[in-house]
Structure formats: structure tokens, C-alpha cells
Scaffold this motif. Structure first.
Motif, mmCIF file in Angstrom:
data_model
loop_
_atom_site.group_PDB
_atom_site.id
_atom_site.type_symbol
_atom_site.label_atom_id
_atom_site.label_comp_id
_atom_site.label_asym_id
_atom_site.label_seq_id
_atom_site.Cartn_x
_atom_site.Cartn_y
_atom_site.Cartn_z
ATOM 1 N N ALA A 1 -4.559 -97.283 53.729
ATOM 2 C CA ALA A 1 -5.671 -96.417 53.332
ATOM 3 C C ALA A 1 -6.932 -96.766 54.110
ATOM 4 O O ALA A 1 -7.675 -95.873 54.550
ATOM 5 N N PHE A 2 -7.178 -98.052 54.310
ATOM 6 C CA PHE A 2 -8.361 -98.475 55.064
ATOM 7 C C PHE A 2 -8.280 -97.993 56.514
ATOM 8 O O PHE A 2 -9.250 -97.450 57.051
ATOM 9 N N LEU A 3 -7.122 -98.175 57.142
ATOM 10 C CA LEU A 3 -6.956 -97.747 58.532
ATOM 11 C C LEU A 3 -7.111 -96.229 58.662
ATOM 12 O O LEU A 3 -7.783 -95.740 59.579
ATOM 13 N N LEU A 4 -6.507 -95.481 57.760
ATOM 14 C CA LEU A 4 -6.623 -94.022 57.822
ATOM 15 C C LEU A 4 -8.059 -93.563 57.594
ATOM 16 O O LEU A 4 -8.523 -92.615 58.244
ATOM 17 N N THR A 5 -8.775 -94.218 56.699
ATOM 18 C CA THR A 5 -10.174 -93.856 56.458
ATOM 19 C C THR A 5 -11.026 -94.115 57.692
ATOM 20 O O THR A 5 -11.862 -93.276 58.069
ATOM 21 N N ALA B 1 -2.265 -87.644 55.441
ATOM 22 C CA ALA B 1 -1.574 -88.933 55.338
ATOM 23 C C ALA B 1 -2.265 -89.835 54.324
ATOM 24 O O ALA B 1 -1.607 -90.561 53.575
ATOM 25 N N LEU B 2 -3.595 -89.774 54.264
ATOM 26 C CA LEU B 2 -4.340 -90.550 53.274
ATOM 27 C C LEU B 2 -4.014 -90.086 51.858
ATOM 28 O O LEU B 2 -3.862 -90.906 50.945
ATOM 29 N N VAL C 1 -0.912 -90.871 46.702
ATOM 30 C CA VAL C 1 0.170 -90.518 45.780
ATOM 31 C C VAL C 1 1.137 -91.689 45.632
ATOM 32 O O VAL C 1 1.565 -92.017 44.518
ATOM 33 N N CYS C 2 1.468 -92.331 46.750
ATOM 34 C CA CYS C 2 2.360 -93.499 46.684
ATOM 35 C C CYS C 2 1.726 -94.620 45.873
ATOM 36 O O CYS C 2 2.408 -95.292 45.097
#
Length: 88
Positions: free
Chosen positions: A39-43, A71-72, A77-78
């Protein structure tokens, strides 16, 4: 976005995901750490892509930002469906 460090971080996270799945691990802490890192990388990628769109009018990156946001949401959801750490 063309930085090798960001690519290396994404590869390391992906390798850890494969190792986690192939090992059959059920560690909630490892699961939380992997999802948080993703999540951090995608943000960070979304912020960089939107910044490039605004600063350089590189409009094809809008679709990449939308993809990264999707993807975030998948990571969210996961994370919401995965077992977390139990607090006492």
C-alpha cells in the motif's frame, strides 16, 4: 518512477509475496507487513504519477495512476478480509 530503487523495492515485495505464499505461512504479522509495504509503495507511485501529470502535462500517466489506484483498492480489499493481529 524511473528510479531503480523504486523498482528494486517493488521486486523485493513481490519476491516476499511469492515466498510467503509458497511457504504456506499463516503469520498475520508477515501478512500485515506485506500489505502495508504494498500500500505504501502504490501510494508513493500514485503521488509521483499525478505530480508528473500536473508538472509536465504528461497525460498518458493518468491511466497509469488509475491502474495504480485500482491495485491499491485491491490491496485494501485483501487487507480487510485477511486475519489480523488480535489485540488483548
Amino acid at each position: 518512477m524511473t528510479n531503480d530503487l523504486i523498482d528494486a523495492i517493488a521486486i523485493v515485495i513481490g519476491v516476499f509475496y511469492f515466498a510467503y505464499v509458497l511457504a504456506g505461512a499463516n503469520s498475520p504479522l508477515a501478512n500485515i507487513c506485506l500489505l502495508t509495504a504494498s500500500a505504501f509503495l502504490l501510494t508513493i507511485l500514485i503521488v509521483l504519477e499525478i505530480g508528473c501529470v500536473l508538472a509536465f502535462q504528461n497525460y498518458p500517466l493518468v491511466m497509469a495512476a488509475i491502474y495504480q489506484f485500482g491495485a491499491l483498492l485491491l490491496v485494501q480489499v485483501c487487507a480487510s478480509r485477511s486475519p489480523g493481529l488480535r489485540r488483548k
